[in-house]
Enzyme design. Structure first.
Site, PDB file in Angstrom:
ATOM      1  N   LYS A 223      70.834  16.283 122.122  1.00  0.00           N
ATOM      2  CA  LYS A 223      71.341  15.446 123.322  1.00  0.00           C
ATOM      3  C   LYS A 223      70.180  14.599 123.898  1.00  0.00           C
ATOM      4  O   LYS A 223      70.308  13.668 123.861  1.00  0.00           O
ATOM      5  CB  LYS A 223      71.916  16.421 124.423  1.00  0.00           C
ATOM      6  CG  LYS A 223      72.718  15.522 125.489  1.00  0.00           C
ATOM      7  CD  LYS A 223      73.405  16.248 126.475  1.00  0.00           C
ATOM      8  CE  LYS A 223      74.222  17.137 126.153  1.00  0.00           C
ATOM      9  NZ  LYS A 223      75.772  16.942 126.176  1.00  0.00           N
TER      10      LYS A 223
ATOM     11  N   ARG B   9      72.809  19.691 131.860  1.00  0.00           N
ATOM     12  CA  ARG B   9      73.642  19.870 130.522  1.00  0.00           C
ATOM     13  C   ARG B   9      72.585  20.615 129.167  1.00  0.00           C
ATOM     14  O   ARG B   9      71.437  20.172 129.522  1.00  0.00           O
ATOM     15  CB  ARG B   9      74.052  18.484 129.824  1.00  0.00           C
ATOM     16  CG  ARG B   9      75.222  17.641 130.476  1.00  0.00           C
ATOM     17  CD  ARG B   9      75.019  16.395 129.762  1.00  0.00           C
ATOM     18  NE  ARG B   9      76.032  15.504 130.430  1.00  0.00           N
ATOM     19  CZ  ARG B   9      77.421  15.229 130.389  1.00  0.00           C
ATOM     20  NH1 ARG B   9      78.068  15.899 129.367  1.00  0.00           N
ATOM     21  NH2 ARG B   9      77.955  14.337 130.947  1.00  0.00           N
TER      22      ARG B   9
ATOM     23  N   GLY C  13      80.421  23.189 122.854  1.00  0.00           N
ATOM     24  CA  GLY C  13      81.226  24.067 123.928  1.00  0.00           C
ATOM     25  C   GLY C  13      80.640  25.532 123.897  1.00  0.00           C
ATOM     26  O   GLY C  13      81.023  26.170 124.751  1.00  0.00           O
TER      27      GLY C  13
ATOM     28  N   MET D  12      77.585  26.238 125.037  1.00  0.00           N
ATOM     29  CA  MET D  12      76.773  26.569 126.140  1.00  0.00           C
ATOM     30  C   MET D  12      77.331  25.790 127.449  1.00  0.00           C
ATOM     31  O   MET D  12      78.377  25.270 127.391  1.00  0.00           O
ATOM     32  CB  MET D  12      74.968  26.127 126.118  1.00  0.00           C
ATOM     33  CG  MET D  12      74.386  27.393 124.901  1.00  0.00           C
ATOM     34  SD  MET D  12      73.098  26.781 124.789  1.00  0.00           S
ATOM     35  CE  MET D  12      73.100  25.351 123.775  1.00  0.00           C
TER      36      MET D  12
ATOM     37  N   ARG E 162      75.419  11.829 118.617  1.00  0.00           N
ATOM     38  CA  ARG E 162      74.661  12.734 117.929  1.00  0.00           C
ATOM     39  C   ARG E 162      75.329  12.530 116.377  1.00  0.00           C
ATOM     40  O   ARG E 162      76.343  11.961 116.364  1.00  0.00           O
ATOM     41  CB  ARG E 162      74.933  14.263 118.202  1.00  0.00           C
ATOM     42  CG  ARG E 162      76.399  14.498 118.146  1.00  0.00           C
ATOM     43  CD  ARG E 162      76.472  15.827 118.978  1.00  0.00           C
ATOM     44  NE  ARG E 162      77.972  16.001 119.230  1.00  0.00           N
ATOM     45  CZ  ARG E 162      78.398  16.933 120.051  1.00  0.00           C
ATOM     46  NH1 ARG E 162      77.783  17.811 120.704  1.00  0.00           N
ATOM     47  NH2 ARG E 162      79.895  17.098 120.111  1.00  0.00           N
TER      48      ARG E 162
ATOM     49  N   HIS F 290      88.137  21.468 121.295  1.00  0.00           N
ATOM     50  CA  HIS F 290      87.384  22.691 120.392  1.00  0.00           C
ATOM     51  C   HIS F 290      87.991  23.282 119.014  1.00  0.00           C
ATOM     52  O   HIS F 290      87.365  23.108 118.067  1.00  0.00           O
ATOM     53  CB  HIS F 290      87.499  23.862 121.497  1.00  0.00           C
ATOM     54  CG  HIS F 290      86.855  24.931 120.963  1.00  0.00           C
ATOM     55  ND1 HIS F 290      87.291  26.086 120.487  1.00  0.00           N
ATOM     56  CD2 HIS F 290      85.380  25.362 120.766  1.00  0.00           C
ATOM     57  CE1 HIS F 290      86.448  27.073 119.928  1.00  0.00           C
ATOM     58  NE2 HIS F 290      85.337  26.386 120.291  1.00  0.00           N
TER      59      HIS F 290
ATOM     60  N   SER G 256      68.763  37.830  82.683  1.00  0.00           N
ATOM     61  CA  SER G 256      69.893  37.537  83.822  1.00  0.00           C
ATOM     62  C   SER G 256      69.558  38.177  85.059  1.00  0.00           C
ATOM     63  O   SER G 256      69.836  39.440  84.961  1.00  0.00           O
ATOM     64  CB  SER G 256      71.209  37.492  83.162  1.00  0.00           C
ATOM     65  OG  SER G 256      71.984  37.042  84.207  1.00  0.00           O
TER      66      SER G 256
ATOM     67  N   CYS H 159      73.242  36.284  87.762  1.00  0.00           N
ATOM     68  CA  CYS H 159      74.362  36.605  87.560  1.00  0.00           C
ATOM     69  C   CYS H 159      74.846  37.362  88.810  1.00  0.00           C
ATOM     70  O   CYS H 159      76.155  37.708  88.967  1.00  0.00           O
ATOM     71  CB  CYS H 159      75.066  36.900  86.308  1.00  0.00           C
ATOM     72  SG  CYS H 159      74.449  38.684  85.987  1.00  0.00           S
TER      73      CYS H 159
ATOM     74  N   TYR I 241      69.594  28.662  84.588  1.00  0.00           N
ATOM     75  CA  TYR I 241      70.988  28.236  85.006  1.00  0.00           C
ATOM     76  C   TYR I 241      71.099  29.556  86.134  1.00  0.00           C
ATOM     77  O   TYR I 241      70.544  30.380  86.286  1.00  0.00           O
ATOM     78  CB  TYR I 241      71.799  28.705  83.923  1.00  0.00           C
ATOM     79  CG  TYR I 241      72.071  29.905  83.339  1.00  0.00           C
ATOM     80  CD1 TYR I 241      72.722  30.958  83.980  1.00  0.00           C
ATOM     81  CD2 TYR I 241      71.181  30.325  82.147  1.00  0.00           C
ATOM     82  CE1 TYR I 241      73.181  31.935  83.423  1.00  0.00           C
ATOM     83  CE2 TYR I 241      71.380  31.627  81.872  1.00  0.00           C
ATOM     84  CZ  TYR I 241      72.416  32.598  82.321  1.00  0.00           C
ATOM     85  OH  TYR I 241      72.335  33.842  81.785  1.00  0.00           O
TER      86      TYR I 241
END
Lengths: 905, 905
Positions: A28, A99, A108, A110, A366, A484, A796, A863, A883
């Site tokens: 902010k 703020r 919302g 804080m 923002r 919210h 793997s 994996c 991979y």
């Protein structure tokens, strides 16, 4: 104390901060400074840095006050100078807002306190100045309401009973007064009513909290600043940080800014907007506004807000006035600002504005939150518009967001026949069904029991996040697209409908009254979050139709991606889904899957005979019985993945996992084995292990019962041989699990080579292509990877087990302390979800280096379940794996994570 | 094939080999060459290298024959030339022996064949040449007996029924003949008898094995060579290698040597000797001999041999003639050779000799096996004699041998009153008691059930080793000080009496007949292995009186040792023993020990309440109850170790380990906790873990229940404070187990520091010295040792758990496959016994380096059971640990291992 700068002023197109100081000034504060520098209309103010927040916790309130005093006074003077008004001045008083603002948006979570500086003296000055006593009294009662809640109750650590918080008590006084006056809306109360209310509020505060509301403006200011710092460690904020993975030590900045008022009458207003549609990504200015209101009225979802412009009106709000129509010149100014900001930031922005007596003020800007669908569309659109380049476009979508695009929609055919029971705003697209629950707690509890639930609330507030997380979808009776519920649901890609004003909720009775009837807790409903429709009952869902943006985006992903992505798939169905999502082979096919679930009864019964037999001869006979099932199963998967590698892992779990617990099954086994039930139970007891995870499993079984490995290898090679004869191109990779020692691999390779020769003869073939390799899932195997690579053509990484061994955390048991470890900040994340680069990751790096030192062309994969987790995929890219392999639905996510890792390099 | 040399000749003071070629020529071959070079009388011969043995297994018999043919023929020619006799020559035939010889001595484990080259033709030439037909026929029947057993039966892989082996069958024919003739001793049979026996033998061989005994000398030779190679993988040899840790791939050499005959009449003889007494270490020439005999007669223990000289006669053999008296000039020649050899080898040697018609031949010399007591004494004596230096003296004793000096003797007071039931040769010193068993199998089985047993045998043979291992002591009716039983028992430091000729064993009835009566299987007897006395019943045993050699040797050890040695001791008794053995502190004191065993009922009951309580308040109350017990216990151990460090580990095991299994105990707990038994059972169920080793234990409990850590820390610091007040010098070290993450340590350190401040105030003290540290027993902790060292002042490696995690071997469950892993050569040793330097060791090294990078003065120790294992201690020295900690009886062993490691550097 130190000379460190802690307060950064802005206003009048000159600012000490800028957007790049987000870490210090919070989002902010940094963006207010940036807008100021861009020449946009920003009320002057100053931001206290996040470092001061850290000092608040390390040094304490008193010390910090000493440190900050001069700088804050200097900042206040800066505002006073620009506006020509003085804080606490009886004649021309300055009011400020206080703020919070962290590095990243925590909507919302804080606290904010408005109208700081008002008291019985300054209000008179303000009345004189504005000639609007109603507005002034209203501002004062709002200050008392917020301040008593945030500063006097929350920051002081007072925990009132449910519903007995000071905010609710003051709210009740307001309702009482409205009742007395016989009016419905706040707006219908006049100046005198509100003046009276201020007194009532003050008395109530004194009565309930035992302290008078402070009249000293400076006391109000300082206490408000500290309350914001304190709110960084409030329950909601901490809980949100856990979910979002935000470090506790970042802290929040505090911005103190001159008040501007959207509630000074019908020529004042307040609003929030997105520079593009955050739910669809469409390139349209999109927002909500309310005349004669303060910001909280829009954001908190208390009043259903009006649409910003005509083009984005929906059937649910088409009757409401747009800002575009109501104040066309202000709207145009806002559109210009939107264009300046998008061009400057090269991203979609979320802005807050206030119109005070037809003067536009920018209060916040923002980078806007968006869901996955919107993120992909915006990235591609902005790329086309020349705002960003390809790499930036790739980085604009969080890998996990792709998940949203892969999830089901309601089947339109099913919808056509279904009964609509309510309408609302389409806040989170997609489709979902579930049983109605009315509280966050119920959502969590029911979901834990495996129920799909829809959380239905009047409106949601930050206390509800756990329940929102647990629910399939969220439905609220009030609130707008920026309420919210909408923000949070979109952030998570959850289906969500808000502002369904045709439903009424009775929380006591746990029922929801709709025009179509009453629905109780546990009743099944379905939601179309893309259209905002609520249906009775459970509708069919379908896979998302092939989204052209998704396809285009994945092309871009594949262009930059280096790491291959395979899938963990045990069934033909899974393999097919994964192929559709672009899997480049199977990284893990678990032979044991065939013994689980439906259809596995016969093979399982044979396996049990094998396990419980004490004679090799008996075992071999049963293995022969089992062989055709195994071969068939492997042949199916090789066929589906034709031309692509399929890594087939030999039997992995401890044998006793397959032993039946129930007596009937044991009796029939005993009969089959021709032994008594007592003897069978004895054998089962012998199989018991104290720590089965580190017991007789994987390759250890393959070594003590070589005939088991032999059967599996024969099934793999015969399946491949038969497919080749049928003109196919199978690419089996034989993978040995739970290895720790090179000789284990040597031993198993000998079996493979023996069987290979036999199968070649049987099928009269010169060659059957296959690879031989191993899991690396035990620390020793990682450390001795150079030895392992003598026999293994590929590795793997089994990072599930590797994490278990590296931490000595039993995955099955870690629940007894893991949450406490997270709560107490002993660990920053669950290492079973994200690879711990510091330990498991180091072992992987060592294994890669040493493995390649023996065999430079070693194939390297992963994996474990980390293979579909973006941060872990990035790490796999960094250490040079070939991979990753993950569940089918994670394939696109892994691909994007891989592409981003390549781009970031 | 390759030009590699495989055959090395010796004889006539010129040899191709030498003692330093032991790896290639085996101990026997290398030392024969060396003795030849030293000018000692050695019959000429040649040695086939161990590499040929390896080739025997990789290439096969036929290929190897091709490779060796020329070289062996050349070697034979070499012998023929020196002796002027030809192999297979009808007139002047050469006979040879074919013997095995590995790098290290494996007494009796492999095969030997004598008299190779004899057949019906060559025997006539030999009779003409020796004019001794009886000797020649005797030699021939010996050849048939050995060859048919070793070559035709064993090497061919024929496995006859117990007692039906060809050797026994031929033995029976010999006995039958003696019976027919009415004689008792072999020697009483005349030439004609033996000639007849040769024919009987040949007929029997054909009948039983289905093949004629080969008459071709060259066939005899080659088959004998291959049979020796084959015997490397015989059951006995493999089993012995397992126990001794000899690698399977070393192979054996084969020595072919001209025969010399100790059985050519009364002016011939054979004998074995040690240059010093191998049981006591005394500097006296010590041996046994037999006139008119071949070597096997002495070694196999079939005839009780005569003493070598007058000085070493005992009361059991004083009536027998010594070589010294019988052939004084030969004896003197032998004494000279003994002196040459000891001076040359600078060690005690084990020699074999044969006297053929008053001509002395040396057949073998090797460094002699000795028990621990003898090893220590010889090392110190030779040091005094100037034969060796201090470092060599230190290296002369295997650390594990010290164990023998620490083990019990029979209590002389108890002996004075006891009934002697038999006498024998004192082959293995020390005292022991146990129940009589008569077979190796019984010894193994009874010992597995926890019984102490004495293995009583007519004589032992290599098949008995498992039983000898399992027994407390060994008693044989026959055999001398160099018999199989004596050699093996001494090698292991086991109490042993051999040649107890006053006992008779009835294996069928499982009883032993002694002059004092009949003793059956299961009857308790006691042995004094130092004196050779067998007693009825169980006698008291005592610790060895302080052996002055031991004390002197340990002084030498301490002179070179760098690594400190502490003890793992939970009780004052253990701590006292360890102090006596020179422990330099306690490296591991387990707080949980107090809950085990007698006297722990009350604390255990309180602990159970703590574990099963769900309320912190309740838990704190119980912790207060437990506190005095814990403090008392810790105070005791700190007091005993006054002035020395004591590492106290906080609670380590998973909590459910303390939960009672039986219903009564649970009911009384439920009552105490004021809950139903069902609820108690529920709580117990909740504590169940699938893999408790990786579960909620150690520091994890300390974090979830900080009050438990707090209580323990308070106990430690208060105990220390009170001792300081009492004028003592306690040095507590607080050690946190199962840590993996630096924040765990940080968390626990905060508790420690808080309690520290409180205790200082309570006792009004400025300082209470303590250290804070951690176990390193989880791979992550080792990898992140730099982080761990931020909070830890010391590390102690918990190599038990570290091995578990590094291998993923559950120590409790590994039994199901570990033996098979050893048998199949998957692993070379049990990593729970010896630190695996390749993996666990690497993690330790990493931890040391990284830990020191953060805290250069970090103390480093080990408290896993490896801390008392010599190879592991050596490794700990190499990586720079500060100390090892081990069980009290291992302290001297660890010290010697540490000193040797320092010396070897």
């Amino acid at each position: 104390m130190e000379k460190k700068k802690r307060v950064y002023v802005f206003g009048n197109k000159k600012a000490e901060g800028a957007a790049n100081l987000k870490d210090l000034l919070g989002g902010k504060g940094a963006n207010l400074a940036e807008m100021d520098l861009l020449g946009l209309p920003v009320p002057p103010g100053f931001t206290i840095s996040t470092e001061a927040c850290t000092e608040y916790y390390t040094l304490g309130k008193e010390k910090l006050f000493e440190i900050l005093k001069n700088e804050v006074e200097h900042g206040l003077k800066h505002i006073e100078t620009i506006l020509g008004a003085d804080f606490g001045d009886p004649d021309n008083p300055l009011l400020v807002s206080v703020r919070s603002g962290a590095r990243v948006s925590m909507p919302g979570m804080m606290e904010t306190i408005l109208n700081v500086g008002l008291n019985d003296i300054t209000r008179e000055g303000l009345i004189k100045k504005t000639n609007n006593p109603r507005f002034v009294y209203d501002s004062q009662r709002r200050l008392i309401q917020m301040y008593s809640d945030v500063v006097m109750e929350k920051a002081a650590g007072i925990e009132p009973e449910e519903g007995k918080g000071i905010r609710q008590l003051l709210e009740a006084e307001l309702e009482k007064l409205k009742e007395q006056k016989g009016v419905k809306e706040d707006i219908e109360l006049d100046a005198e009513d509100l003046k009276k209310l201020v007194d009532i509020y003050r008395a109530k505060v004194l009565e309930v909290l035992g302290k008078p509301f402070p009249e000293d403006p400076m006391e109000q200011l300082w206490c408000a600043i500290f309350a914001v710092f304190q709110s960084w460690n409030g329950k909601r904020a901490v809980s949100y940080r856990r979910i979002e993975g935000i470090p506790d030590d970042w802290g929040t900045a505090v911005t103190v800014q001159a008040m501007v008022f959207g509630n000074m009458g019908e020529d004042s207003a307040t609003g929030v907007a997105f520079t593009r549609n955050p739910a669809t990504g469409e390139n349209m200015f999109y927002g909500e506004w309310l005349p004669n209101a303060q910001g909280e009225d829009v954001v908190a979802g208390i009043r259903t807000p009006y649409p910003l412009n005509e083009a984005t009106k929906t059937e649910y709000n088409k009757h409401l006035p747009s800002l575009e129509k109501t104040m066309p010149e202000i709207y145009q100014q806002l559109v210009d600002i939107r264009n300046i900001l998008e061009k400057h930031y090269r991203d979609m922005l979320d802005i807050e504005f206030t119109i005070q007596e037809r003067h536009l003020w920018m209060l916040q800007c923002r980078v806007g939150k968006r869901n996955g669908t919107a993120a992909v569309r915006m990235a591609l659109d902005m790329l086309n518009e020349g705002l960003i380049d390809e790499k930036t476009a790739l980085l604009r979508v969080k890998p996990i967001q792709l998940d949203e695009m892969l999830h089901p929609l309601l089947d339109p055919a099913s919808e056509a026949k279904a009964k609509v029971i309510a309408h609302g705003l389409p806040a989170g697209p997609g489709g979902a069904y579930g049983k109605i629950v009315f509280t966050s707690n119920d959502a969590v509890e029911w979901a834990a029991k495996g129920e799909k639930v829809i959380l239905v609330r009047e409106e949601t507030n930050p206390e509800d996040i756990d329940g929102m997380r647990a629910a399939e979808a969220i439905l609220t009776a009030r609130g707008g697209m920026t309420s919210h519920a909408a923000l949070v649901a979109r952030g998570w890609g959850k289906c969500c409908i808000v502002g369904a004003s045709d439903i009424e909720i009775n929380l006591q009775k746990k029922e929801m009254i709709t025009p179509a009837g009453i629905y109780k807790e546990g009743d099944m409903i379905s939601l179309n979050g893309t259209k905002g429709l609520v249906y009775e009952g459970q509708l069919d869902t379908i896979s998302p139709s092939e989204n052209p943006y998704f396809i285009k985006f994945m092309d871009l992903v594949d262009k930059y991606r280096v790491l291959k992505v395979r899938t963990n798939a045990d069934t033909p169905q899974d393999a097919k889904i994964a192929l559709k999502f672009g899997a480049e082979g199977t990284g893990l096919f678990r032979t044991e899957h065939m013994f689980y679930g439906k259809g596995g009864e016969t093979p399982l019964f044979i396996l049990r005979k094998i396990i419980l037999s004490t004679k090799e001869e008996e075992r071999r006979k049963s293995l022969d019985e089992l062989f055709p099932f195994v071969k068939e199963d492997i042949k199916n998967t090789l066929e589906i993945m034709d031309g692509l590698p399929v890594t087939i892992r030999t039997l992995d779990p401890p044998l006793h996992e397959f032993i039946p617990k129930n007596q009937n099954a044991r009796e029939s086994l005993a009969k089959e084995l021709n032994i008594t039930i007592e003897e069978l139970n004895n054998r089962v007891d012998q199989l018991h292990e104290n720590n089965p995870m580190m017991g007789h499993r994987g390759v250890r079984v393959g070594i003590t019962y070589p005939e088991i490995t032999e059967m599996q290898v024969r099934a793999i090679l015969e399946a491949a041989a038969e497919l080749i004869k049928e003109g196919k191109n199978p690419k089996p990779e034989i993978m040995i699990p739970v290895t720790a020692i090179e000789t284990e691999l040597q031993n198993q390779l000998e079996i493979v080579e023996k069987v290979y020769e036999e199968v070649k003869i049987k099928y009269n073939m010169n060659e059957i292509p296959y690879e031989f390799g191993t899991m690396i899932e035990i620390p020793r195997a990682a450390l001795r990877a150079d030895d392992m690579a003598k026999y293994a053509q590929f590795f793997s990484f089994g990072t599930n087990d590797l994490t278990q061994m590296t931490y000595a955390f039993s995955r099955d048991d870690v629940g007894s302390f893991l949450q406490e470890y997270l709560d107490k900040n002993i660990i920053k994340f669950d290492p079973f979800q994200i690879i711990d680069r510091d330990s498991v990751g180091e072992l992987m790096k060592i294994a890669v280096e040493r493995g390649k030192s023996t065999r430079p062309d070693l194939h390297l994969g992963i994996c474990g379940e980390h293979g579909g987790e973006p941060s872990s995929v990035e790490f796999c890219h960094m250490i040079g794996l070939t991979y990753v392999s993950c569940s089918p639905f994670r394939v696109p996510i892994a691909k994007l994570a891989a592409a981003q890792a390549a781009v970031k390099e």
